[in-house]
Enzyme design. Structure first.
Site, PDB file in Angstrom:
ATOM      1  N   PHE A 104       0.880  -1.169   0.000  1.00 34.50           N
ATOM      2  CA  PHE A 104       0.000   0.000   0.000  1.00 34.50           C
ATOM      3  C   PHE A 104       0.919   1.220   0.000  1.00 34.50           C
ATOM      4  CE2 PHE A 104      -2.446  -3.434   1.725  1.00 34.50           C
ATOM      5  CZ  PHE A 104      -3.763  -3.194   1.358  1.00 34.50           C
ATOM      6  N   ASP A 105       1.242   1.704  -1.178  1.00 35.34           N
ATOM      7  CA  ASP A 105       2.273   2.740  -1.267  1.00 35.34           C
ATOM      8  C   ASP A 105       1.882   4.023  -0.534  1.00 35.34           C
ATOM      9  OD1 ASP A 105       4.454   1.613  -2.819  1.00 35.34           O
ATOM     10  OD2 ASP A 105       2.998   1.426  -4.414  1.00 35.34           O
ATOM     11  N   ASN A 148      11.114   0.772  -7.200  1.00 32.56           N
ATOM     12  CA  ASN A 148      11.365   0.706  -8.642  1.00 32.56           C
ATOM     13  C   ASN A 148      10.352   1.488  -9.457  1.00 32.56           C
ATOM     14  OD1 ASN A 148       9.840  -1.494  -7.410  1.00 32.56           O
ATOM     15  ND2 ASN A 148       9.494  -2.229  -9.483  1.00 32.56           N
ATOM     16  N   TYR A 149       9.216   1.886  -8.845  1.00 35.84           N
ATOM     17  CA  TYR A 149       8.127   2.494  -9.607  1.00 35.84           C
ATOM     18  C   TYR A 149       8.064   4.003  -9.419  1.00 35.84           C
ATOM     19  CZ  TYR A 149       5.141  -0.677 -12.189  1.00 35.84           C
ATOM     20  OH  TYR A 149       4.633  -1.484 -13.160  1.00 35.84           O
ATOM     21  N   HIS A 204       0.884  -8.233 -12.237  1.00 40.88           N
ATOM     22  CA  HIS A 204       0.414  -7.520 -11.047  1.00 40.88           C
ATOM     23  C   HIS A 204      -0.640  -6.511 -11.442  1.00 40.88           C
ATOM     24  CE1 HIS A 204       3.751  -5.206 -12.778  1.00 40.88           C
ATOM     25  NE2 HIS A 204       3.118  -4.148 -12.336  1.00 40.88           N
ATOM     26  N   HIS A 245      -1.327  -5.135 -14.977  1.00 42.97           N
ATOM     27  CA  HIS A 245      -0.054  -4.986 -15.675  1.00 42.97           C
ATOM     28  C   HIS A 245       0.558  -6.356 -15.972  1.00 42.97           C
ATOM     29  CE1 HIS A 245       3.958  -2.579 -15.917  1.00 42.97           C
ATOM     30  NE2 HIS A 245       3.660  -3.210 -17.034  1.00 42.97           N
TER      31      HIS A 245
HETATM   32 CU    CU Z   1       3.042  -2.310 -13.114  1.00 45.47          CU
END
Ligand code: CU
Length: 639
Positions: free
Chosen positions: A295-296, A379-380, A431, A592
Site C-alpha cells: 500500500f504505497d 522501482n516504480y 500484477h 499490468h
Molecule cells: Cu506495473
C-alpha cells in the site's frame, strides 16, 4: 494570513516535533514519522472568512518508539503549545522509517543470509542491496501475529555507477526482518537461480546511441501563465481551489469552485479531493512474490515519497511550483522544493464547427490547467495529474512509469504462467495497480444524492415499433449497502452526483457526472491477505455518508493490518445516502501484464477518471473562450 486549511509551515512542523519530543510520553527511542494538519470541522471552515479568528491550529504527529516498536499518535495544539492527546494502540503501525530502511541493509551480514547469498555465488556483501518491503499480514504465518514491526526483505546485486539494482535480482531469497532489532525472523531460501550478470542503465551514457532527428520544442507564454498562486490558493479563469501536499495522501485539493457568470455566484463542486490509498498486488504464487501487495500510500506515503520536480524534465512551459513543508523519510522537518508543478497546457480542440454555408470554421483551443506531482516508490514512479478544463470538467490522470519488478529465471527457460520474460534470464510477474481517490463532493452545496445511470434498449413492442429505441435508466443509490458499484461500459454506466435543491434552466436538479475509465477489479481471492486488506479494489465506486474521520480506503494504518479497515468498515454502518453530504470513492487502475517494451524502463501507462458537468450549467460554459487570434493577437482563420 493563515487559512484554516493551510498545510503546516516549516516553523509549525518544527514546533510540533519539539513539543512531542519533550512530552516524555512517546517511548524511549522516539522517531518522528510524519505530521499533518488536523483539519478544522468543515462547517467551521465554510463559515470562516478572512479577517475572522481562525479555528485552533492543530497538528497530528505520528512517532515510532524504536525501543518498543510502538506507534504513537499525538495531537498538538499550536495555539497553546500543548499536547491535546497522545495514544498508542496495539496492532497499529506507522509507515516505514528511513532509519529502519537503512538498518535493514545489515541483514546481508546475517550468517544465514550470507550463506544463502554465497550459495548464489554472491560473496562480496558490499555489492548487495537489501530492499525491505512492508511485510503485509498473513493469518497463516505466526510471526505476523506478533506486535513486531516487520519487513520482508529481498536482495539485489548493486554495484552503483548508474546501474539499476532491479536488473540483478537475487532470486528465491526473502528475509522476514524485525525492523526495530534487525533480527531475521525467518529466511525463505528457495532453489537458487543464477543472478542475471548484466546490470542495466537508463542514463544517456549507459543507453548509448540516441536518435538524432528530434528538433527543439519550446513553449512560450510571453505574458506568463493565466493563473495565480497566492499562498496555497490557486485561481485560473473561473476556477478556484486550495492545494497542498500531505505526507501520506500527496496532493490535496480543497474547496474546488467555479465562478459562474450566468448564475452570478461562486459555485462549490468539491470540498476535498485526494488519493485515499493505492495498492499493487502481485499475482505470482512463488515465495519470492506472493506476499507483495504494498500500500504505497498508507505504508510509505505519497508526500514522503514525492520528488523535487525539474523544469524541462517533469514539466515543460511556464511553470509555477509549490514548495511543500514536510517531514521527510528521515524524520526531519524540511522544505520539499518544487513538490507540485502548476502549468497550463494546450490540449488541442475545445469545440469546433465548420460552417459549410460560409466556408468558415469556428474553433477554440482547449487550454487546461495542470496540477501535478511525481512520487518514486522503489522501482516504480507514479505521476498524479489533475486537469481542470474550461468546460467545467475535472480529470485525474495517473501516470505509471519506472522499472518493472523482476525475478530471475534460468536462461533459456520458458516464462511461468504468472510472468512475462523481459530478458532471457528475467521475468516480470503479473500484477495490478489500484488507486482509490476520495472525493468529498459538494455539488452546489453539501446536500447531494447519487444516481447510477445505465442506458439500455427498449424491449420490442408498441413503444419500440422500429426496434431502435433506447434510453438511460436512473436508479438512486439510497444507502451504503447499495453503493459498491462496478463500471459497465456495455450499459454506458455512469453516476451522477445531484443537488436536488438547485435546479437548472430546464428545471432539472444540477449535477456532476462521474465517468470511470476502463479499470480492472482485484483478482486476488476475497479471503486472501490482500483481498481482506484492500477491499476497496473490488469495486470502482463506493459512496459513504460524510464523516471527516473516514479518510483512507484501507484505514489510516494499513501497515501489518489484518484487513477489513477502511471502506468495508465504513459502509457496514449502511447509512442513508439520499439528500445528505456524500463522499464518493473512485477506484481506478491497471492490470499490468508486463511487455518486453516495459524493460528496462516502462513507457508511461495511464488510468484515471473524470468529473463532468451534467446539467450543472445551462449551456456550454466554454462558449466565451476567445479564439486564439484574440488571445495571441495574430491573424487566424479559426473564427
Ligand atoms: Cu506495473
Amino acid at each position: 494570513m493563515t487559512h484554516p486549511l493551510d498545510p503546516p509551515t516549516l516553523e509549525e512542523l518544527q514546533r510540533a516535533v519539539k513539543l512531542v519530543g519533550a512530552s516524555g510520553t512517546i517511548g524511549e527511542r522516539p522517531h518522528v514519522c510524519l505530521a499533518s494538519l488536523e483539519e478544522p470541522p468543515k462547517e467551521l471552515v465554510l463559515a470562516w472568512s478572512p479577517g475572522e479568528p481562525a479555528p485552533p491550529r492543530r497538528l497530528k504527529v505520528v512517532t515510532v518508539d524504536r525501543a518498543s516498536s510502538l506507534t504513537y499518535e499525538s495531537v498538538v495544539n499550536l495555539d497553546g503549545d500543548t499536547i491535546e492527546s497522545c495514544r498508542s494502540l496495539a496492532g497499529i503501525h506507522a509507515p516505514i522509517l528511513l532509519d529502519e530502511f537503512n538498518d535493514c541493509q545489515n541483514v546481508r551480514k546475517d550468517p544465514a543470509v550470507a550463506a544463502a547469498l554465497a550459495r548464489r555465488n554472491v560473496t562480496d556483501l558490499d555489492t548487495v542491496y537489501v530492499e525491505p518491503w512492508p511485510a503485509a499480514w498473513f493469518a497463516e504465518l505466526p510471526y505476523d501475529q506478533s506486535n513486531r514491526r516487520l519487513a520482508r526483505a529481498v536482495f539485489y546485486v548493486f554495484e552503483g555507477k548508474g546501474d539499476q539494482p532491479w536488473s540483478r535480482p537475487i532470486h528465491g531469497l526473502v528475509a522476514v526482518v524485525d525492523r526495530s532489532t534487525g533480527e531475521v525472523v525467518e529466511l525463505i531460501d528457495d532453489t537458487p537461480v543464477p543472478v542475471p550478470p548484466v546490470s542495466t542503465r537508463i542514463d544517456p551514457e549507459g543507453i548509448g546511441a540516441q536518435r538524432s532527428d528530434v528538433k527543439p520544442l519550446e513553449i512560450i507564454q510571453r505574458e506568463g501563465p493565466s493563473f495565480t498562486l497566492e499562498g496555497n490558493e490557486l485561481r485560473w479563469q473561473r476556477w478556484s481551489m486550495r492545494i497542498s501536499m500531505h505526507p501520506m495522501e500527496g496532493l490535496v485539493f480543497h474547496q474546488i469552485s467555479y465562478d459562474d457568470p450566468v448564475a452570478g455566484r461562486v459555485r462549490p463542486i468539491v470540498y476535498r479531493a485526494a488519493m485515499a490509498e493505492m495498492v499493487v498486488p502481485y499475482g505470482d504464487p512463488q515465495g519470492q512474490h506472493f506476499w507483495r501487495h504494498v500500500f504505497d500510500q498508507g505504508e510509505v506515503g505519497m508526500g514522503r515519497a514525492a520528488n523535487p520536480l525539474k523544469l524541462g524534465c517533469d514539466c515543460l512551459g511556464e511553470i509555477v511550483y509549490l514548495d511543500a513543508p514536510i517531514i521527510g523519510m528521515d524524520g526531519q522537518p524540511g522544505i520539499l522544493e518544487h513538490a507540485v508543478c502548476i502549468h497550463e497546457e494546450d490540449n488541442n480542440v475545445l469545440w469546433r464547427h465548420r460552417d459549410t454555408f460560409r466556408n468558415v470554421t469556428e474553433s477554440r483551443r482547449d487550454r487546461r490547467l495542470v496540477v501535478s506531482f511525481w512520487a518514486t516508490l522503489g522501482n516504480y514512479d507514479y505521476g498524479f495529474f489533475w486537469y481542470f478544463h474550461q468546460d467545467g470538467n475535472i480529470e485525474l490522470e495517473v501516470k505509471l512509469s519506472g522499472i518493472v519488478l523482476t525475478g530471475a529465471t534460468e536462461p533459456g527457460a520458458p516464462a511461468s504462467p504468472y510472468g512475462t520474460k523481459v530478458t532471457d534470464n528475467m521475468e516480470a510477474p503479473h500484477h495490478q495497480h489500484f488507486f482509490n481517490i476520495r472525493l468529498d463532493l459538494d455539488v452546489d452545496g453539501p446536500v447531494n444524492r447519487i444516481e447510477e445511470v445505465d442506458s439500455s434498449p427498449e424491449p420490442p413492442g408498441p413503444d419500440n415499433p422500429w426496434g431502435n429505441a433506447f434510453r438511460p435508466r436512473v436508479r438512486v443509490l439510497e444507502s451504503e449497502s447499495e453503493a459498491k458499484r462496478r463500471a459497465d461500459p456495455t450499459a454506458s454506466r455512469c453516476w451522477r452526483i445531484v443537488n436536488p435543491e438547485v435546479l437548472n434552466a430546464m428545471g432539472r436538479p444540477v449535477a456532476y457526472q462521474l465517468i470511470t475509465g476502463p479499470a480492472p477489479v482485484l483478482f486476488a481471492q476475497p479471503d486472501s491477505a490482500v483481498g481482506k486488506r484492500a477491499g476497496f479494489a473490488y469495486n470502482h465506486v463506493h459512496v459513504t455518508a460524510y464523516d471527516p474521520t473516514e479518510t483512507r480506503a484501507s484505514g489510516e494504518y494499513p501497515t501489518q493490518h489484518p484487513g477489513g479497515a477502511g471502506l468495508p468498515a465504513f459502509q457496514a454502518a449502511n447509512r442513508n445516502l439520499v439528500d445528505t453530504d456524500l463522499v464518493v470513492w473512485v477506484t481506478c487502475g491497471v492490470t499490468h501484464v508486463a511487455r518486453p517494451e516495459d524493460y528496462p524502463v516502462m513507457p508511461v501507462e495511464r488510468t484515471g477518471f473524470m468529473l463532468r458537468a451534467h446539467g450543472f450549467f445551462d449551456a456550454n460554459p466554454a462558449l466565451d473562450v476567445p479564439p486564439l487570434s484574440t488571445v495571441n493577437g495574430e491573424d487566424s482563420c479559426c473564427h
